[in-house]
Motif scaffolding. Structure first.
Motif, PDB file in Angstrom:
ATOM      1  N   TYR A  98       0.841  -1.202   0.000  1.00  0.00           N
ATOM      2  CA  TYR A  98       0.000   0.000   0.000  1.00  0.00           C
ATOM      3  C   TYR A  98       0.876   1.251   0.000  1.00  0.00           C
ATOM      4  O   TYR A  98       0.557   2.255  -0.653  1.00  0.00           O
ATOM      5  CB  TYR A  98      -0.924  -0.014   1.215  1.00  0.00           C
ATOM      6  CG  TYR A  98      -1.893   1.152   1.239  1.00  0.00           C
ATOM      7  CD1 TYR A  98      -2.872   1.277   0.266  1.00  0.00           C
ATOM      8  CD2 TYR A  98      -1.825   2.119   2.233  1.00  0.00           C
ATOM      9  CE1 TYR A  98      -3.762   2.329   0.281  1.00  0.00           C
ATOM     10  CE2 TYR A  98      -2.714   3.181   2.267  1.00  0.00           C
ATOM     11  CZ  TYR A  98      -3.680   3.282   1.279  1.00  0.00           C
ATOM     12  OH  TYR A  98      -4.552   4.348   1.299  1.00  0.00           O
ATOM     13  N   ASN A  99       1.999   1.172   0.714  1.00  0.00           N
ATOM     14  CA  ASN A  99       2.914   2.304   0.786  1.00  0.00           C
ATOM     15  C   ASN A  99       3.472   2.649  -0.596  1.00  0.00           C
ATOM     16  O   ASN A  99       3.474   3.815  -1.011  1.00  0.00           O
ATOM     17  CB  ASN A  99       4.050   1.952   1.755  1.00  0.00           C
ATOM     18  CG  ASN A  99       4.880   3.144   2.140  1.00  0.00           C
ATOM     19  OD1 ASN A  99       5.569   3.695   1.300  1.00  0.00           O
ATOM     20  ND2 ASN A  99       4.831   3.517   3.406  1.00  0.00           N
ATOM     21  N   TRP A 100       3.957   1.627  -1.302  1.00  0.00           N
ATOM     22  CA  TRP A 100       4.501   1.863  -2.641  1.00  0.00           C
ATOM     23  C   TRP A 100       3.422   2.389  -3.596  1.00  0.00           C
ATOM     24  O   TRP A 100       3.696   3.263  -4.422  1.00  0.00           O
ATOM     25  CB  TRP A 100       5.094   0.568  -3.196  1.00  0.00           C
ATOM     26  CG  TRP A 100       6.500   0.285  -2.758  1.00  0.00           C
ATOM     27  CD1 TRP A 100       6.914  -0.129  -1.537  1.00  0.00           C
ATOM     28  CD2 TRP A 100       7.682   0.385  -3.556  1.00  0.00           C
ATOM     29  NE1 TRP A 100       8.266  -0.302  -1.513  1.00  0.00           N
ATOM     30  CE2 TRP A 100       8.773  -0.001  -2.743  1.00  0.00           C
ATOM     31  CE3 TRP A 100       7.928   0.735  -4.876  1.00  0.00           C
ATOM     32  CZ2 TRP A 100      10.087  -0.021  -3.210  1.00  0.00           C
ATOM     33  CZ3 TRP A 100       9.242   0.701  -5.351  1.00  0.00           C
ATOM     34  CH2 TRP A 100      10.301   0.334  -4.516  1.00  0.00           C
ATOM     35  N   SER A 101       2.221   1.856  -3.493  1.00  0.00           N
ATOM     36  CA  SER A 101       1.132   2.337  -4.349  1.00  0.00           C
ATOM     37  C   SER A 101       0.854   3.811  -4.094  1.00  0.00           C
ATOM     38  O   SER A 101       0.649   4.598  -5.027  1.00  0.00           O
ATOM     39  CB  SER A 101      -0.140   1.518  -4.091  1.00  0.00           C
ATOM     40  OG  SER A 101       0.040   0.173  -4.461  1.00  0.00           O
ATOM     41  N   ALA A 102       0.864   4.193  -2.814  1.00  0.00           N
ATOM     42  CA  ALA A 102       0.583   5.579  -2.447  1.00  0.00           C
ATOM     43  C   ALA A 102       1.693   6.511  -2.922  1.00  0.00           C
ATOM     44  O   ALA A 102       1.428   7.608  -3.444  1.00  0.00           O
ATOM     45  CB  ALA A 102       0.409   5.690  -0.930  1.00  0.00           C
ATOM     46  N   ALA A 122      -1.317   5.979   4.004  1.00  0.00           N
ATOM     47  CA  ALA A 122      -0.164   5.081   3.888  1.00  0.00           C
ATOM     48  C   ALA A 122       0.902   5.439   4.916  1.00  0.00           C
ATOM     49  O   ALA A 122       1.546   4.559   5.501  1.00  0.00           O
ATOM     50  CB  ALA A 122       0.417   5.150   2.477  1.00  0.00           C
ATOM     51  N   GLY A 123       1.103   6.728   5.137  1.00  0.00           N
ATOM     52  CA  GLY A 123       2.069   7.165   6.130  1.00  0.00           C
ATOM     53  C   GLY A 123       1.731   6.661   7.522  1.00  0.00           C
ATOM     54  O   GLY A 123       2.612   6.242   8.281  1.00  0.00           O
ATOM     55  N   CYS A 124       0.457   6.686   7.851  1.00  0.00           N
ATOM     56  CA  CYS A 124       0.036   6.199   9.168  1.00  0.00           C
ATOM     57  C   CYS A 124       0.293   4.694   9.315  1.00  0.00           C
ATOM     58  O   CYS A 124       0.709   4.222  10.382  1.00  0.00           O
ATOM     59  CB  CYS A 124      -1.446   6.516   9.380  1.00  0.00           C
ATOM     60  SG  CYS A 124      -1.804   8.288   9.462  1.00  0.00           S
ATOM     61  N   LEU A 125       0.070   3.935   8.249  1.00  0.00           N
ATOM     62  CA  LEU A 125       0.294   2.489   8.313  1.00  0.00           C
ATOM     63  C   LEU A 125       1.775   2.137   8.479  1.00  0.00           C
ATOM     64  O   LEU A 125       2.115   1.088   9.023  1.00  0.00           O
ATOM     65  CB  LEU A 125      -0.248   1.818   7.043  1.00  0.00           C
ATOM     66  CG  LEU A 125      -1.770   1.694   6.931  1.00  0.00           C
ATOM     67  CD1 LEU A 125      -2.157   1.139   5.571  1.00  0.00           C
ATOM     68  CD2 LEU A 125      -2.317   0.817   8.044  1.00  0.00           C
ATOM     69  N   CYS A 126       2.659   3.018   8.031  1.00  0.00           N
ATOM     70  CA  CYS A 126       4.096   2.763   8.156  1.00  0.00           C
ATOM     71  C   CYS A 126       4.536   2.633   9.610  1.00  0.00           C
ATOM     72  O   CYS A 126       5.584   2.035   9.887  1.00  0.00           O
ATOM     73  CB  CYS A 126       4.884   3.898   7.505  1.00  0.00           C
ATOM     74  SG  CYS A 126       5.243   3.602   5.780  1.00  0.00           S
ATOM     75  N   LEU A 127       3.762   3.185  10.523  1.00  0.00           N
ATOM     76  CA  LEU A 127       4.126   3.117  11.944  1.00  0.00           C
ATOM     77  C   LEU A 127       4.106   1.682  12.460  1.00  0.00           C
ATOM     78  O   LEU A 127       4.658   1.403  13.533  1.00  0.00           O
ATOM     79  CB  LEU A 127       3.166   3.988  12.758  1.00  0.00           C
ATOM     80  CG  LEU A 127       3.250   5.506  12.483  1.00  0.00           C
ATOM     81  CD1 LEU A 127       2.126   6.229  13.188  1.00  0.00           C
ATOM     82  CD2 LEU A 127       4.611   6.049  12.908  1.00  0.00           C
ATOM     83  N   LEU A 128       3.487   0.769  11.712  1.00  0.00           N
ATOM     84  CA  LEU A 128       3.413  -0.631  12.136  1.00  0.00           C
ATOM     85  C   LEU A 128       4.636  -1.449  11.700  1.00  0.00           C
ATOM     86  O   LEU A 128       4.741  -2.620  12.054  1.00  0.00           O
ATOM     87  CB  LEU A 128       2.144  -1.277  11.567  1.00  0.00           C
ATOM     88  CG  LEU A 128       0.810  -0.630  11.974  1.00  0.00           C
ATOM     89  CD1 LEU A 128      -0.353  -1.311  11.260  1.00  0.00           C
ATOM     90  CD2 LEU A 128       0.623  -0.689  13.480  1.00  0.00           C
ATOM     91  N   LEU A 129       5.556  -0.838  10.953  1.00  0.00           N
ATOM     92  CA  LEU A 129       6.730  -1.544  10.453  1.00  0.00           C
ATOM     93  C   LEU A 129       7.909  -1.394  11.412  1.00  0.00           C
ATOM     94  O   LEU A 129       7.974  -0.431  12.181  1.00  0.00           O
ATOM     95  CB  LEU A 129       7.122  -0.994   9.077  1.00  0.00           C
ATOM     96  CG  LEU A 129       6.130  -1.243   7.933  1.00  0.00           C
ATOM     97  CD1 LEU A 129       6.550  -0.461   6.698  1.00  0.00           C
ATOM     98  CD2 LEU A 129       6.042  -2.731   7.621  1.00  0.00           C
TER      99      LEU A 129
END
Length: 514
Positions: A339-343, A492-499
């Motif tokens: 999702y990050n790359w798509s965004a 997508a930025g918010c989801l990156c916090l889970l990595l």
């Protein structure tokens, strides 16, 4: 992989061998920029109107202005219609002047373009206007689909047959298809060839950055990737200058891609294989040869006892992309990064491919867009090394999305302000793209690294495919495209916090199954 890091220290983690390799790997990135953004100039549109030479049979001495007044309707803005004409009639000129023509039709004899002398683009040559104008966006989306196909294909080739063969094959095919584009007889052949140039060129940065990463130490991994990406930005600046000087699209395409044949020969002679990949494949003797070659170039000598102790952890087992989805922690990382790359791709290409939509000169805007990518990449490098990959990716994505949303509040009569906001968004998008190129390979083990990067790169192309098509939604409301370009990166930025964070973490060679 035991002792590999120690051997890398002995032969030089960033000696002349690595620096020379990095310099060579940067060169193909120039041509990637030519391919990805080149259609901005190959597809420049000019004011146009229907060809109405039929009336010259009745009045061969008509001036151009008189001809247009008699044969072309006028729109609400007082401009001649570009896709409509008065229906041809079998009257003399005096009758037409006296009574006029009351019925209209579409262009039945082609179009005339108000283009500079000697200028030619795929729009003017293939008549990609009016009901065919959407083919430009379709072509851009097909190119992105090509990158998706290439990421899948060359990711498997790289992990199965090696980094070197994947790079050589992609660069060679890009040169062939890139030159072939210049000989396209129609728009449909052009789109097919652009699919294959994208399939081969779009994966070059992915392949070269992984090879550079696997030949250096952890502290300089980001520098290697950023250097390659910076050369992409240099290519964008070169593209604007070359396109400014060459206005015939076929000649422009040949000038851009013919030199790539020389690059192929140079890479074939020079490029090494990744010793880390060879070890991960169980090919210890070949890895030893590559390591000894690197040591000689760096003026070092590795003790034989250290080479003899180079072993492979566990029993070698070939793995593929399905293992990424089978192993839980890799599956989680892949979904978030997909999702990050798509965004990131949606944001970057949403701004880059709309370079002519901000109201300023297209060549100047493209040069600015290319120039700002260099400080954007350099700042991303510094911030990543200090704050880490994860938090930087979060910040860049949110900043880029916010710039798109802010641009909606800029009036149309302030093109300079709109361009400044777009440039700020481009800076953030560029920094986010360069960060994700550094971050993603570090999340995967060596045996699956190229497949992991390829999987995420494929998802990036989904964003790239949708990006030009989303612009078509402005027919419903002008704010829809920029709203999408803004909201998707923020989420997508918010989801990156889970990595997990990967700064200064040793590269993993084999996947953990637990």
């Amino acid at each position: 992989m035991s002792n590999y890091g120690q051997i890398l220290q002995e032969i030089g983690e960033f000696g002349f061998f690595q620096k020379r390799l990095l310099a060579v790997l940067c060169i193909p990135a120039l041509f990637v920029a030519f391919d990805v953004i080149g259609q901005v100039f190959l597809g420049i549109s000019f004011p146009h109107h229907c060809n109405t030479d039929w009336i010259l049979e009745r009045g061969p001495n008509l001036t151009e202005e008189k001809q247009r007044n008699l044969t072309l309707p006028v729109n609400e803005d007082g401009q001649f219609e570009g896709c409509q004409m008065f229906t041809p009639v079998d009257w003399d000129v005096e009758t037409i002047e006296a009574y006029g023509i009351n019925t209209t039709t579409g262009c039945i004899a082609g179009w005339d373009y108000d283009a500079p002398a000697g200028a030619s683009t795929i729009v003017t040559e293939f008549d990609v206007v009016c009901d065919r104008s959407g083919l430009i966006e379709v072509s851009q989306s097909i190119s992105m689909a090509g990158i998706l196909f290439g990421a899948l294909t060359f990711g498997a080739i790289s992990d199965r047959f090696g980094r070197r063969i994947a790079i050589l094959l992609s660069v060679f095919l890009l040169s062939c298809f890139g030159i072939g584009v210049a000989f396209s007889p129609n728009m449909y052949v052009y789109m097919v060839l652009k699919f294959f140039t994208a399939a081969t060129g779009g994966v070059i940065a992915m392949n070269t950055s992984v090879l550079a990463l696997e030949w250096t130490d952890r502290s300089r991994a980001a520098l290697c990737t950023e250097s390659i990406i910076i050369f992409f930005s240099v290519g964008l600046m070169m593209l604007s200058g070359i396109a400014f000087l060459i206005h015939d699209w076929r000649i422009l395409q040949l000038v851009l891609f013919s030199p790539l044949l020389l690059v192929v020969g140079f890479l074939f002679w020079f490029l090494p294989e990744s010793a880390r990949w060879l070890m991960a494949q169980g090919r210890k003797e070949e890895a030893r040869m590559e390591l000894e070659r690197a040591a000689r170039v760096n003026g070092r000598k590795v003790p034989d006892d250290l080479m003899d102790k180079l072993t492979i952890e566990g029993k070698f087992k070939r793995q593929n992309m399905l293992d990424i989805l089978r192993i839980p922690y890799l599956r989680k990382r892949s979904i978030i990064m997909a999702y990050n790359w798509s965004a990131v791709s949606l944001l970057y290409y949403g701004l880059s491919l709309n370079v002519g939509g901000f109201g300023l000169n297209i060549y100047l805007t493209q040069f600015i867009f290319g120039f700002v990518e260099i400080p954007a990449n350099l700042s991303a490098l510094g911030l990543m090394q200090h704050f880490g990959r994860r938090i930087c990716e979060v910040g860049f994505l949110i900043a880029g999305g916010a710039a798109c949303l802010v641009s909606l509040a800029i009036p149309n009569d302030l093109p300079v302000v709109a361009t400044v906001i777009a440039v700020l968004g481009k800076v953030a998008a560029t920094a986010a793209f360069s960060t994700v190129y550094v971050y993603t390979p570090e999340l995967y083990p060596t045996v699956l690294r190229q497949n992991g990067v390829a999987l995420n790169s494929m998802c990036a192309r989904v964003g790239g495919i949708l990006s030009p098509l989303i612009r078509l939604l402005q027919v419903y409301h002008y704010a829809i495209p920029m709203s999408i370009y803004g909201i998707v990166p923020i989420t997508a930025g918010c989801l990156c916090l889970l990595l997990p964070e990967t700064l200064n973490v040793e590269l993993q060679d084999h996947a953990e199954t637990e």
